[in-house]
Design an enzyme around this catalytic site. Structure first.
Site, PDB file in Angstrom:
ATOM      1  CD  GLU A 133      64.416  74.179  25.753  1.00  0.00           C
ATOM      2  OE1 GLU A 133      64.496  74.090  26.987  1.00  0.00           O
ATOM      3  OE2 GLU A 133      65.114  74.926  25.079  1.00  0.00           O
ATOM      4  N   GLY A 273      69.944  67.796  31.540  1.00  0.00           N
ATOM      5  CA  GLY A 273      70.256  68.095  32.933  1.00  0.00           C
ATOM      6  C   GLY A 273      69.032  68.523  33.720  1.00  0.00           C
ATOM      7  CG  MET A 275      62.374  71.910  30.855  1.00  0.00           C
ATOM      8  SD  MET A 275      63.285  72.650  29.460  1.00  0.00           S
ATOM      9  CE  MET A 275      62.251  74.066  29.148  1.00  0.00           C
ATOM     10  CG  ASN A 277      59.307  72.830  32.616  1.00  0.00           C
ATOM     11  OD1 ASN A 277      59.377  72.803  31.417  1.00  0.00           O
ATOM     12  ND2 ASN A 277      59.797  71.885  33.406  1.00  0.00           N
ATOM     13  CD  GLU A 310      67.714  74.241  33.972  1.00  0.00           C
ATOM     14  OE1 GLU A 310      66.886  74.840  33.261  1.00  0.00           O
ATOM     15  OE2 GLU A 310      68.715  73.652  33.508  1.00  0.00           O
ATOM     16  CD  GLU A 332      69.461  76.902  27.199  1.00  0.00           C
ATOM     17  OE1 GLU A 332      70.205  76.991  28.189  1.00  0.00           O
ATOM     18  OE2 GLU A 332      68.268  76.541  27.286  1.00  0.00           O
TER      19      GLU A 332
HETATM   20  N1  TRP Z   1      66.493  74.249  28.447  1.00  0.00           N
HETATM   21  C1  TRP Z   1      67.136  73.175  29.142  1.00  0.00           C
HETATM   22  C2  TRP Z   1      68.338  73.765  29.829  1.00  0.00           C
HETATM   23  O1  TRP Z   1      69.116  74.430  29.270  1.00  0.00           O
HETATM   24  C3  TRP Z   1      67.593  72.101  28.209  1.00  0.00           C
HETATM   25  C4  TRP Z   1      66.729  70.909  28.078  1.00  0.00           C
HETATM   26  C5  TRP Z   1      66.156  70.221  29.065  1.00  0.00           C
HETATM   27  C6  TRP Z   1      66.402  70.201  26.888  1.00  0.00           C
HETATM   28  N2  TRP Z   1      65.493  69.134  28.550  1.00  0.00           N
HETATM   29  C7  TRP Z   1      65.627  69.123  27.240  1.00  0.00           C
HETATM   30  C8  TRP Z   1      66.696  70.409  25.579  1.00  0.00           C
HETATM   31  C9  TRP Z   1      65.156  68.207  26.300  1.00  0.00           C
HETATM   32  C10 TRP Z   1      66.225  69.512  24.619  1.00  0.00           C
HETATM   33  C11 TRP Z   1      65.454  68.443  24.995  1.00  0.00           C
HETATM   34  O2  TRP Z   1      68.576  73.625  30.967  1.00  0.00           O
HETATM   35 ZN    ZN Z   2      69.415  76.297  29.784  1.00  0.00          ZN
END
Ligand code: TRP
Ligand code: ZN
Length: 870
Positions: A133, A273, A275, A277, A310, A332
């Site tokens: 992401e 912070g 991700m 996945n 997450e 988000e």
């Molecule tokens: N979707 C992740 C979250 O909200 C955010 C995130 C994690 C992200 N790594 C990233 C966004 C790298 C941009 C680039 O927890």
């Molecule tokens: Zn998030």
């Protein structure tokens, strides 16, 4: 890669209204990885088909790739293409396809160990891991890298067994075995179609803390938190939080986990912070690892919040994903609201709300009032990474919270049920979410949609008048929404305001709480039966993310700070009283510190209040927040007024601080709301004693530092010492360094503590720390720990000679060559130049101009710096 000359060729923005469905879909795909840190071979086999839905463009297959990426080979339906049968245009691999369905096979070779951007496949501390992401997948293979293309993935990884004994990917493990030359393989299949930004893979020497969770329908899920072996003992708290989150989402939202496996991996180098996945969350290790020796209470809280966040994405983000990146707040904002409520249910709801509002005011309000202001659903971007903002996340959560407030918990739940039912397995929009709320409740949210389209923090003026003869009170409300870049004229926003009236004499509630939704620019509300002087309590619980100005006197605010029955409103009244006093002092008007001192005394000695609340309520607003209240910010004047009041509070309430300090001592470490509250108040009291000039303050601090059985007390004492000049300061800083120099996460605290120091020489000290052998811009945590923390230290960053600005600009330019995404996040503090007195403003602007004029700037930094100058 990814660099260009910024001024010569300004990149073209992507526009929300330009959305078109994809020309080609990829219902299923297979990835074969031959993993190696220096050269990883990636073979992708895509089953592509023409998108026949309405509005889908016709055209060749165009697969996104990274700048400079070239396929080693391309096959269509098994036939190897000649070089002229495909082309790379604007970083896309373009192939003319004749039929409606084909199998496309590409091969690329990528270098994880040269990937300093930490997007795509990269190496971190001996691991290989991914971050896709928002647009990182294109750095791994050629693919339609957009969230509305959903595919079923099969992933095979082959790697050296000694270096990478553990091979993880999304979904379920479907096979594993030996390969030649000491290599082994694993194959994973994810049954849920997903966009490529949710793809993940990790290879490395990891050990798991394993546990299990039985879902509400009785399925058993295998849980694993994967870390380096030495870190295993520090994963218990995260595991507990994970299981609590899984149970909470079942109880509160009726959402059950859907795979047999849920894995989390902690990595040391990470841009954000964590991700979400699918089935394989990847975390910044700071949001996983905790034990009392190395993590503060704030760290424990943040870990639980991020683990929950997450996990909750599995439904709000993964099962229902985003159609395009302009819809980011769909997942988000909603997910932040969900994690905030989870945390509120785990501990003190009132304190959690105070903390969340503090974050909103510290991070989002300045953004909304500055050159980078954007609606929670932006209309345009150069680089989507720049839109993972406090506006999209935290204001987005406030917008969801308002729906919850207006529709009630049951109505809100009907809305989310309908939303998940309608959109499960698809890529949705913010509009879909609002419509589900409307349809499930028969509500009309027409004007509510302005929260998605209009930027800027609304300002509400509330004036209460009392007509004693008629026993009536009249409340007039007026709202304005300020202009923001590209949005000169604003419509009024619907603002749900929780309000109540109290009797100034009796101290009793006279009008019980009600919710008034202010839809128009102004309104008048009449209250009957008000037979004593009323005091207004408004925006209770911070029911709308707005700035409220009232005609309440210091006496009214002092009264509410002691008597309001909404704890947030009590906190808020105290803050407002402090702000009114300090702003008057800063602006050279008459001010009365006595009212603040009395209110703090009353709160501090109120036996009905818990320590955690007191610890928050007695703190003066930050220097930065005070700056936000002023037309022109003069950091020196703010420092002077605030320090003066802190010193008086420390001195005149010395006996009370000592009593609070003593009452909180002897609290052995326990991660419970009450033990946390005692630790919080203890360090707050220590800070006041120190500022009040107590002769033994440094001695007390050093004793707390040395005697601590937990990091909260130890770091609290260190921070107090770091603000001063006592010899104990250097003793403690050196001891802390020696004790923790091998622990990156704790060493980050050592850097931060010095970067946020109140001392006059902090800017020089930070410049020196940037030369320290343990400092590096390659690790985002370390960079933020020093440079990010310093840029948030208003007095130090804005030191009059401009050295703070020059330092941060230098760091941005250096970091940009390694990691544009993280570098760009340091630009906004400079971007606030218009708010400062002219000399500082000119110095800040000059640094931004120097940045923009630098050749080879990334799109990320270019966007933030150029918009800050516009
Ligand atoms: N979707 C992740 C979250 O909200 C955010 C995130 C994690 C992200 N790594 C990233 C966004 C790298 C941009 C680039 O927890
Ligand atoms: Zn998030």
């Amino acid at each position: 890669m990814d660099q260009h000359s910024a001024i010569a060729t300004p990149p073209a923005p992507t526009l929300r209204l330009d959305y078109r469905p994809p020309a080609w879909l990829v219902p299923s795909m297979r990835l074969d990885f031959d993993l190696d840190a220096a050269a990883t071979r990636v073979r992708a086999t895509l089953e592509v088909e023409k998108n026949l839905t309405d509005g889908a463009p016709r055209g060749p297959l165009a697969l996104d790739g990274a700048p400079g990426m070239k396929p080693v080979s391309v096959k269509i339906d098994g036939r190897l293409l000649a070089e002229g049968e495909w082309r790379v245009e604007d970083d896309q691999l373009v192939i003319d396809l004749v039929g409606p369905k084909h199998v496309v096979e590409t091969e690329v070779v990528i270098s994880p160990d040269k990937n300093t951007q930490l997007m795509g496949l990269y190496a971190s501390g001996g691991l290989l891991c991914t971050q896709c992401e928002a647009e990182g997948f294109r750095r791994i293979t050629f693919f339609p890298d957009r969230p509305d293309v959903l595919s079923r993935y099969t992933v095979k990884m082959i790697a050296d067994r000694a270096l990478y004994p553990v091979l993880l990917a999304n979904g379920d493990l479907v096979g594993e075995g030996e390969a030649e030359d000491g290599r082994h393989w694993a194959e994973w299949r994810d049954p849920f179609p997903k966009p490529c930004y949710l793809f993940a893979m990790v290879a490395g020497d990891l050990k798991a803390n394993r546990d299990s969770f039985t879902t509400m329908s009785g399925r058993e899920v295998q849980l694993g938190i994967w870390v380096r072996e030495a870190d295993l003992p520090r994963t218990e708290h995260a595991m507990g939080a994970l299981k609590s989150s899984m149970a909470w989402d079942e109880t509160v939202y009726g959402r059950e986990y859907d795979l047999g496996i849920f894995n989390i991996v902690a990595v040391a180098d990470f841009n954000f912070g964590a991700m979400e996945n699918k089935g394989l969350n990847v975390f910044n290790s700071r949001y996983i690892l905790a034990d009392p020796e190395t993590a503060t209470d704030a760290d424990y809280d943040a870990i639980a919040g991020v683990v929950a966040h997450e996990y909750f994405h599995n439904w709000s983000g993964n099962r229902v994903t985003c159609r395009d990146w302009f819809q980011l707040s769909l997942k988000e904002g909603f997910t932040v609201f969900r994690d905030q409520e989870f945390s509120a249910d785990q501990g003190s709801r009132a304190v959690k709300r105070i903390e969340d509002v503090r974050v909103l005011r510290a991070a989002q309000f300045p953004e909304d009032g500055g050159p980078l202001a954007h609606p929670i659903r932006p209309d345009s971007y150069l680089e989507i990474s720049n839109f993972y903002t406090a506006t999209v996340y935290n204001k987005g959560a406030e917008v969801i919270r308002m729906l919850h407030t207006m529709l009630g918990a049951d109505g809100f739940r009907r809305g989310t049920d309908l939303y998940f039912e309608r959109h499960d397995g698809t890529a949705a929009t913010c509009e879909d979410f609002v419509r589900a709320m409307e349809d499930a409740n028969g509500a009309d949210l027409a004007d509510f949609r302005r929260w998605y389209s209009q930027a800027g923090t609304p300002r509400v003026r509330a004036a209460l008048s009392h007509e004693p003869g008629t026993a009536r009170a009249r409340l007039t409300l007026e709202q304005t929404v300020p202009p923001t870049p590209g949005q000169d004229d604003k419509q009024p926003m619907p603002l749900p305001l929780r309000l109540a009236l109290f009797g100034a004499k009796s101290g009793k509630p006279i009008v019980p709480e009600r919710i008034h939704v202010l839809h128009d620019a102004s309104a008048e509300i009449l209250f009957e039966g008000v037979d004593e002087q009323p005091v207004l309590s408004i925006n209770r619980g911070f029911s709308a993310p707005v700035i409220v100005e009232t005609n309440r006197s210091s006496a009214d605010l002092a009264f509410l700070s002691g008597h309001d029955d909404d704890p947030f409103a009590r906190f808020e009244a105290m803050q407002q009283l402090m702000i009114d006093t300090l702003v008057a002092a800063i602006e050279g008007r008459a001010f009365d510190e006595e009212a603040v001192i009395e209110a703090v005394r009353n709160t501090l000695t109120d036996k009905a209040l818990d320590a955690a609340f007191i610890g928050e309520a007695v703190l003066l607003p930050s220097e930065a927040f005070l700056g936000d209240q002023l037309a022109v910010i003069d950091p020196s004047a703010i420092r002077k007024a605030r320090s003066h009041l802190r010193q008086r509070l420390g001195r005149e309430l010395e006996a009370e601080w000592r009593a609070a300090y003593a009452a909180c001592a002897g609290n052995r470490f326990e991660y419970t709301p009450s033990a946390k509250g005692l630790r919080r108040l203890r360090t707050v009291a220590l800070g006041y004693l120190d500022d009040g000039g107590a002769a033994d303050a440094a001695k007390l601090a050093l004793a707390q530092f040395e005697g601590a059985d937990n990091m909260t007390d130890r770091q609290g004492a260190l921070s107090t010492l770091a603000n001063g000049t006592a010899p104990e300061r250097e003793t403690a800083l050196a001891a802390f360094y020696d004790r923790y120099k091998g622990d990156a996460l704790v060493l980050d605290k050592w850097f931060t503590t010095q970067a946020i120091s109140m001392r006059d020489d902090t800017a020089e000290a930070v410049e020196k720390l940037a030369q320290h052998p343990d400092f590096t811009l390659a690790n985002p945590n370390r960079m933020r720990a020093l440079v990010g923390a310093f840029a948030a230290n208003q007095f130090a960053f804005h030191v009059a000679d401009g050295r703070g600005y020059r330092f941060v600009a230098d760091m941005i330019l250096k970091a940009d060559r390694l990691n544009p995404q993280s570098a760009a996040r340091l630009v906004p503090p400079l971007g606030r130049w218009r708010r400062f007195e002219p000399r500082r403003a000119a110095l800040m602007k000059a640094e931004l101009e120097r940045i923009v004029a630098t050749p080879g700037l990334s799109k990320d930094v270019f966007e933030q710096a150029s918009k800050s100058l516009a």
